[in-house]
Scaffold this active site. Structure first.
Site, PDB file in Angstrom:
ATOM      1  N   HIS A 148     -11.310  -2.559   2.043  1.00 16.26           N
ATOM      2  CA  HIS A 148     -10.423  -1.747   2.876  1.00 16.26           C
ATOM      3  C   HIS A 148      -9.602  -0.759   2.069  1.00 16.26           C
ATOM      4  O   HIS A 148      -9.508   0.410   2.413  1.00 16.26           O
ATOM      5  CB  HIS A 148      -9.496  -2.698   3.630  1.00 16.26           C
ATOM      6  CG  HIS A 148      -8.580  -2.026   4.591  1.00 16.26           C
ATOM      7  ND1 HIS A 148      -9.044  -1.175   5.571  1.00 16.26           N
ATOM      8  CD2 HIS A 148      -7.229  -2.074   4.740  1.00 16.26           C
ATOM      9  CE1 HIS A 148      -8.010  -0.728   6.274  1.00 16.26           C
ATOM     10  NE2 HIS A 148      -6.908  -1.244   5.788  1.00 16.26           N
TER      11      HIS A 148
ATOM     12  N   ARG B 181      -1.469  -4.847  -1.480  1.00 21.61           N
ATOM     13  CA  ARG B 181      -0.811  -3.784  -0.718  1.00 21.61           C
ATOM     14  C   ARG B 181      -0.276  -4.340   0.589  1.00 21.61           C
ATOM     15  O   ARG B 181      -0.998  -5.005   1.330  1.00 21.61           O
ATOM     16  CB  ARG B 181      -1.816  -2.679  -0.410  1.00 21.61           C
ATOM     17  CG  ARG B 181      -1.245  -1.594   0.479  1.00 21.61           C
ATOM     18  CD  ARG B 181      -2.343  -0.682   0.981  1.00 21.61           C
ATOM     19  NE  ARG B 181      -3.109  -1.298   2.024  1.00 21.61           N
ATOM     20  CZ  ARG B 181      -3.234  -0.812   3.266  1.00 21.61           C
ATOM     21  NH1 ARG B 181      -2.643   0.310   3.600  1.00 21.61           N
ATOM     22  NH2 ARG B 181      -3.962  -1.424   4.154  1.00 21.61           N
TER      23      ARG B 181
ATOM     24  N   GLU C 143       4.178  -5.886  10.936  1.00 19.67           N
ATOM     25  CA  GLU C 143       2.878  -6.288  10.381  1.00 19.67           C
ATOM     26  C   GLU C 143       3.084  -7.369   9.341  1.00 19.67           C
ATOM     27  O   GLU C 143       4.210  -7.585   8.874  1.00 19.67           O
ATOM     28  CB  GLU C 143       2.185  -5.082   9.728  1.00 19.67           C
ATOM     29  CG  GLU C 143       1.621  -4.096  10.717  1.00 19.67           C
ATOM     30  CD  GLU C 143       0.797  -3.000  10.039  1.00 19.67           C
ATOM     31  OE1 GLU C 143       0.643  -3.031   8.805  1.00 19.67           O
ATOM     32  OE2 GLU C 143       0.324  -2.119  10.763  1.00 19.67           O
TER      33      GLU C 143
ATOM     34  N   ARG D 299      -2.686 -10.357   3.881  1.00 19.95           N
ATOM     35  CA  ARG D 299      -4.109 -10.064   4.131  1.00 19.95           C
ATOM     36  C   ARG D 299      -5.062 -10.816   3.219  1.00 19.95           C
ATOM     37  O   ARG D 299      -6.132 -11.236   3.641  1.00 19.95           O
ATOM     38  CB  ARG D 299      -4.366  -8.579   3.915  1.00 19.95           C
ATOM     39  CG  ARG D 299      -3.962  -7.780   5.082  1.00 19.95           C
ATOM     40  CD  ARG D 299      -4.268  -6.351   4.859  1.00 19.95           C
ATOM     41  NE  ARG D 299      -3.707  -5.631   5.985  1.00 19.95           N
ATOM     42  CZ  ARG D 299      -3.605  -4.332   6.071  1.00 19.95           C
ATOM     43  NH1 ARG D 299      -4.033  -3.582   5.084  1.00 19.95           N
ATOM     44  NH2 ARG D 299      -3.089  -3.761   7.127  1.00 19.95           N
TER      45      ARG D 299
HETATM   46  P1  FAD Z   1      -8.047  10.200   2.258  1.00 20.10           P
HETATM   47  O1  FAD Z   1      -7.279  10.282   3.500  1.00 20.10           O
HETATM   48  O2  FAD Z   1      -9.197   9.268   2.231  1.00 20.10           O
HETATM   49  O3  FAD Z   1      -8.583  11.662   1.897  1.00 20.10           O
HETATM   50  C1  FAD Z   1      -9.542  11.824   0.886  1.00 20.10           C
HETATM   51  C2  FAD Z   1      -9.971  13.266   0.855  1.00 20.10           C
HETATM   52  O4  FAD Z   1     -10.680  13.511  -0.361  1.00 20.10           O
HETATM   53  C3  FAD Z   1     -10.913  13.690   1.966  1.00 20.10           C
HETATM   54  O5  FAD Z   1     -10.530  14.958   2.413  1.00 20.10           O
HETATM   55  C4  FAD Z   1     -12.288  13.780   1.285  1.00 20.10           C
HETATM   56  O6  FAD Z   1     -13.169  14.716   1.848  1.00 20.10           O
HETATM   57  C5  FAD Z   1     -11.866  14.238  -0.089  1.00 20.10           C
HETATM   58  N1  FAD Z   1     -12.827  13.934  -1.152  1.00 20.10           N
HETATM   59  C6  FAD Z   1     -13.199  12.732  -1.644  1.00 20.10           C
HETATM   60  N2  FAD Z   1     -14.081  12.888  -2.658  1.00 20.10           N
HETATM   61  C7  FAD Z   1     -14.281  14.223  -2.795  1.00 20.10           C
HETATM   62  C8  FAD Z   1     -15.085  15.021  -3.640  1.00 20.10           C
HETATM   63  N3  FAD Z   1     -15.883  14.495  -4.589  1.00 20.10           N
HETATM   64  N4  FAD Z   1     -15.063  16.364  -3.485  1.00 20.10           N
HETATM   65  C9  FAD Z   1     -14.282  16.949  -2.526  1.00 20.10           C
HETATM   66  N5  FAD Z   1     -13.488  16.226  -1.700  1.00 20.10           N
HETATM   67  C10 FAD Z   1     -13.487  14.892  -1.833  1.00 20.10           C
HETATM   68  N6  FAD Z   1      -2.796   2.804   5.723  1.00 20.10           N
HETATM   69  C11 FAD Z   1      -1.571   2.669   6.274  1.00 20.10           C
HETATM   70  O7  FAD Z   1      -0.567   2.923   5.613  1.00 20.10           O
HETATM   71  N7  FAD Z   1      -1.451   2.260   7.583  1.00 20.10           N
HETATM   72  C12 FAD Z   1      -2.522   1.947   8.353  1.00 20.10           C
HETATM   73  O8  FAD Z   1      -2.362   1.595   9.517  1.00 20.10           O
HETATM   74  C13 FAD Z   1      -3.821   2.067   7.771  1.00 20.10           C
HETATM   75  N8  FAD Z   1      -4.929   1.762   8.496  1.00 20.10           N
HETATM   76  C14 FAD Z   1      -6.164   2.032   7.953  1.00 20.10           C
HETATM   77  C15 FAD Z   1      -7.298   1.834   8.743  1.00 20.10           C
HETATM   78  C16 FAD Z   1      -8.554   2.162   8.252  1.00 20.10           C
HETATM   79  C17 FAD Z   1      -9.783   1.958   9.104  1.00 20.10           C
HETATM   80  C18 FAD Z   1      -8.678   2.679   6.935  1.00 20.10           C
HETATM   81  C19 FAD Z   1     -10.025   3.042   6.387  1.00 20.10           C
HETATM   82  C20 FAD Z   1      -7.553   2.844   6.142  1.00 20.10           C
HETATM   83  C21 FAD Z   1      -6.295   2.522   6.641  1.00 20.10           C
HETATM   84  N9  FAD Z   1      -5.146   2.698   5.874  1.00 20.10           N
HETATM   85  C22 FAD Z   1      -3.914   2.534   6.442  1.00 20.10           C
HETATM   86  C23 FAD Z   1      -5.236   3.225   4.509  1.00 20.10           C
HETATM   87  C24 FAD Z   1      -4.903   4.702   4.524  1.00 20.10           C
HETATM   88  O9  FAD Z   1      -5.511   5.312   5.634  1.00 20.10           O
HETATM   89  C25 FAD Z   1      -5.377   5.376   3.265  1.00 20.10           C
HETATM   90  O10 FAD Z   1      -4.943   4.671   2.143  1.00 20.10           O
HETATM   91  C26 FAD Z   1      -4.830   6.782   3.162  1.00 20.10           C
HETATM   92  O11 FAD Z   1      -5.102   7.476   4.343  1.00 20.10           O
HETATM   93  C27 FAD Z   1      -5.435   7.497   1.968  1.00 20.10           C
HETATM   94  O12 FAD Z   1      -5.034   8.839   2.015  1.00 20.10           O
HETATM   95  P2  FAD Z   1      -5.526   9.823   0.871  1.00 20.10           P
HETATM   96  O13 FAD Z   1      -4.964  11.156   1.218  1.00 20.10           O
HETATM   97  O14 FAD Z   1      -5.221   9.246  -0.448  1.00 20.10           O
HETATM   98  O15 FAD Z   1      -7.121   9.839   1.005  1.00 20.10           O
END
Ligand code: FAD
Length: 567
Positions: free
Chosen positions: A357, A392, A134, A297
Site C-alpha cells: 500500500h 505510517r 482512523e 495496520r
Molecule cells: P503520487 O500521487 O503517486 O504521484 C506520483 C506522480 O509521479 C504521478 O503524477 C506519476 O505520473 C508521476 N511519475 C511516477 N513515475 C514517473 C516517471 N518515471 N516519469 C514521469 N512521471 C512519473 N494517504 C492518506 O494520507 N490518506 C488516505 O486516505 C490514503 N488512501 C490511499 C488509498 C489508496 C488506494 C492508495 C493507493 C493510497 C492512499 N494513500 C492515502 C497514500 C497517498 O495517496 C499517497 O501516499 C500520496 O498520494 C502520494 O502522493 P505523491 O504526490 O507522493 O505521489
C-alpha cells in the site's frame, strides 16, 4: 547474510544534447500528485518557470485513489501534541521528531491552502469540517471529501490549479528515465521517453522527484499501475542516499475477487464498525490486539494473513451488516465497485486480503526536500523525510505530501540555481544503448512473464512476513532477472519500468535482509523481536565503476540526525 550484487547501467538510455530536443525551465518536477503539485505551485508562485512531468495521464497518481482523507488538527478537542504523540507511537522509535513536529504543526495551514484552491471537504450540519477517526489516531482528525473520494477531490483541485498557472507547463505521458547532470555534477534535468519511445530532455536548475510509490512491485497492491518505484531507482543511479526501504506498509483489506483490481477497502470502514471475520464467520482481531479491528495496520495485516493460512483460505471477510448507518450512503465508491462484482456491502461479507500500500522508505531528504546530490530534491511518497518511522499512521501521508510539497517548492525557489550551467545537461557518455532498438542479442524476452514472476516473488518473500532465507532467495533471482533484462530487452519505456521495479525490489530486499529484527511493518519470522538498543535507519548508496553501478551495501545511521534547514 549473503547479498547478491545488482549491476546496473548508470544511465539507462544515452543522452546526446546534439541529437535530443530539450525544453528548459527553472525547475523540473517529476510527478503531478499531491507532493509534486503543491511543490510546483509554490515554486511557480515565487516566480519560477516549472515543468511538471507525469508518466501517464496527468490526473493518474496514487493521490487520486486516497479514500480515508487528510489528517490534521482541526478540532478544538484535538491538539498538535496529541497528533505528534500518536505519530511517534505508531512509528515505533524510528520517526525523526523534528520532522513530525514540523509536518503536524503545518496541518491546519495545508488544509486552508486546499480550501483556498477550491477543494470541497465534507462538513457537519453546522458547517464545521467533518472529521473521522482512523487506526492509531487518538482523536477524530481525518478530513474527507464525498465520503471516500478524498484523493479524487485533491487531485482534481491540484490539476485545475496547475493547468491554470501561467508559470507551469504540464507534460503528460513523459516517462522520466534518468537524472541528467551538468559539468559540475549538479542535477540539471531529466531525460524522458514518450509513448512511442521518442526521447525528449527537460533541463532545469533543479530537479524534484515526486514520483510516488512502488506498490506494483508486489502481486497484491492497492496502488495504480504507475507506482513502479521509478523515482527511487533514478535517485539510486544518480548517487543519492536511500533510506529504510525495508519498510513497506501492507493494507490489510484489499478487495479480493479474481479478475478485479485490488481495490482498497478503507480503514474508515472498520472505523465505522466493519468487522473482520474468517471463512467460518468467526471474528478474530481481538485475539491479536486489544483495539481489535482498529489495531495498527501492520498488526491487522499480519492477523488477516495468519488467519488465511490457518483456515486454508485465500482471503478473510469484512462484514458491514452491523453498521448503524447505511454503508451504501457512507461509502458510495466502495459500494459501487463491489456491486459490479455482485457484492451488496450491506449484507454480503466482502472478501479481503492484504496488499502493498505505502512505501515508507525512499530517497533520504532533509525537511526542505534536499537529497545529498546537488540540485536533486525529493518529496512525497518517493522520499524518506523521517515522518513515518517504522510504520505510517493512516492519512499522515497526504498531510506529508502537501505540507512538505509546499515547503520544498518554496525552498527550491529560495535556493537560486544549483546547476551553474543551468539548461545545459551534459552528454551522458553512453553510446552503446540505442533507444527503441533491440538489445545486443537476438533473444526474445517475455517481459510480462518476468514482471509477474517478480511480483509473486516479492509477495512471497518480501511480504507481510519475511525470513532471511526467503529474502536471500529473492535477491538471487532479482539479480539474475535484472542482468537478463539489462542485456537482452529492447531499450524502451516498458524495459525502463521493469528495470526500475527490479532495482527497487533488489534494494528493498537488501535492506530487509540487513535489518535483523522486527519493527513496525518489517516483520522477520527469524527475528521476531525488536532490538530496542539499536534504533537506526538503513542506508543504501550506489558504488560506481565507469558507467556502471556495481552495487551498494546497507549501512546504518542513528535515529535523530535529521537536519532542519534554516531556510
Ligand atoms: P503520487 O500521487 O503517486 O504521484 C506520483 C506522480 O509521479 C504521478 O503524477 C506519476 O505520473 C508521476 N511519475 C511516477 N513515475 C514517473 C516517471 N518515471 N516519469 C514521469 N512521471 C512519473 N494517504 C492518506 O494520507 N490518506 C488516505 O486516505 C490514503 N488512501 C490511499 C488509498 C489508496 C488506494 C492508495 C493507493 C493510497 C492512499 N494513500 C492515502 C497514500 C497517498 O495517496 C499517497 O501516499 C500520496 O498520494 C502520494 O502522493 P505523491 O504526490 O507522493 O505521489
Amino acid at each position: 547474510m549473503t547479498l547478491h550484487p545488482l549491476i546496473s547501467d548508470r544511465f539507462l538510455c544515452a543522452y546526446d544534447p546534439r541529437l535530443v530536443a530539450s525544453h528548459s525551465f527553472d525547475l523540473v518536477v517529476v510527478g503531478g500528485g499531491a507532493a509534486g503539485g503543491l511543490a510546483a505551485l509554490a515554486a511557480a508562485d515565487a516566480g519560477h518557470s516549472v515543468a511538471v512531468l507525469t508518466k501517464a495521464d496527468a490526473r493518474e497518481a496514487n493521490t487520486r485513489y486516497a479514500q480515508g482523507g487528510v489528517a490534521a488538527v482541526l478540532s478544538p478537542l484535538d491538539s498538535v501534541d496529541e497528533h505528534i504523540a500518536d505519530t511517534l507511537r505508531v512509528g515505533r522509535g524510528l520517526c525523526e521528531t523534528s520532522v513530525v513536529s514540523e509536518v503536524v504543526s503545518g496541518g491546519p495551514t495545508v488544509f486552508d491552502h486546499l480550501l483556498d484552491l477550491g477543494a470541497q471537504f465534507d462538513r457537519e450540519p453546522n458547517g464545521d469540517i467533518s472529521l473521522s477517526r482512523e487506526g492509531g489516531h487518538s482523536q477524530a482528525r481525518v478530513a474527507h471529501a464525498r465520503g471516500d473520494a478524498t484523493g479524487a477531490e485533491i487531485q482534481h483541485t491540484l490539476h485545475r490549479a496547475l493547468s491554470l498557472h501561467p508559470k507551469i507547463s504540464v507534460f503528460s505521458n513523459k516517462l522520466a528515465v534518468d537524472v541528467l547532470f551538468d559539468r559540475e555534477g549538479c542535477a540539471a534535468g531529466v531525460l524522458t521517453l514518450d509513448q512511442n519511445n521518442a526521447p525528449l530532455a527537460f533541463s532545469g536548475g533543479h530537479v524534484l522527484l515526486a514520483t510516488g510509490g512502488s506498490g506494483h512491485i508486489w502481486r497484491e497492491t492497492t496502488n495504480p499501475t504507475i507506482a513502479t518505484g521509478d523515482g527511487v531507482a533514478m535517485a539510486w543511479r544518480a548517487g543519492a542516499t536511500l533510506r529504510d526501504l525495508e519498510f513497506v506498509q501492507f493494507h490489510p483489506t484489499c478487495l479480493y475477487v479474481a479478475g478485479a483490481a485490488r481495490v482498497l477497502i478503507s480503514e474508515i470502514v472498520r472505523g465505522a464498525g466493519g468487522l473482520l471475520r474468517d471463512k467460518n464467520g468467526d471474528r478474530f482481531m481481538s485475539d491479536y490486539h486489544p483495539d481489535a479491528e482498529l489495531a495498527p495496520r501492520d498488526v491487522v495485516s499480519r492477523a488477516v494473513f495468519r488467519r488465511m493460512v490457518e483456515t486454508n483460505d485465500t482471503n478473510c471477510y469484512l462484514d458491514l451488516s452491523e453498521l448503524d448507518r447505511d454503508p451504501h450512503i457512507l461509502f458510495p465508491g466502495i459500494s459501487r465497485f463491489c456491486r459490479a462484482f455482485g457484492i451488496d456491502i450491506a449484507s454480503d461479507p466482502i472478501p479481503v486480503r492484504p496488499g502493498a500500500h505505502y512505501q515508507i522508505g525512499g530517497v533520504r531528504v532533509d525537511l526542505d526536500g534536499r537529497t545529498d546530490v546537488p540540485g536533486l530534491w525529493a518529496v512525497g511518497e518517493v522520499a524518506s523525510s523521517g515522518l513515518h518511522g517504522a510504520n505510517r499512521m493512516g492519512s499522515n501521508s497526504l498531510l506529508e505530501g502537501l505540507a512538505l510539497g509546499a515547503r520544498t517548492g518554496r525552498a527550491i525557489a529560495a535556493a537560486g540555481h544549483a546547476s551553474a550551467g543551468h539548461a545545459a545537461p551534459e552528454f551522458t557518455g553512453k553510446t552503446d544503448v540505442k533507444l527503441g532498438g533491440s538489445g545486443a542479442h537476438s533473444v526474445t524476452l517475455n517481459l510480462q512473464d518476468i514482471t509477474y514472476s517478480m511480483k509473486s516473488l516479492m509477495w512471497r518473500h518480501m511480504g507481510v512476513e519475511r525470513t532471511g532465507a526467503g529474502l536471500s532467495e529473492a535477491q538471487e533471482k532479482l539479480s539474475f532477472w535484472a542482468k537478463v533484462v539489462r542485456e537482452l530487452a529492447p531499450k524502451e519505456g516498458r524495459t525502463v519500468e521493469l528495470l526500475n521495479m527490479l532495482t527497487f525490489a533488489h534494494l528493498s530486499t537488501s535492506s530487509a535482509l540487513s535489518r535483523e529484527e522486527s519493527r513496525g511493518v518489517h516483520h522477520r519470522d527469524d527475528f521476531p523481536e525488536s532490538d530496542d538498543a539499536a534504533r537506526y535507519h538503513t542506508l543504501l548508496r550506489a558504488r560506481y565503476e565507469h558507467d556502471q553501478v556495481i552495487g551498494s551495501e546497507p549501512t546504518r545511521e542513528p535515529v535523530g540526525l535529521a537536519s532542519v534547514p534554516s531556510t
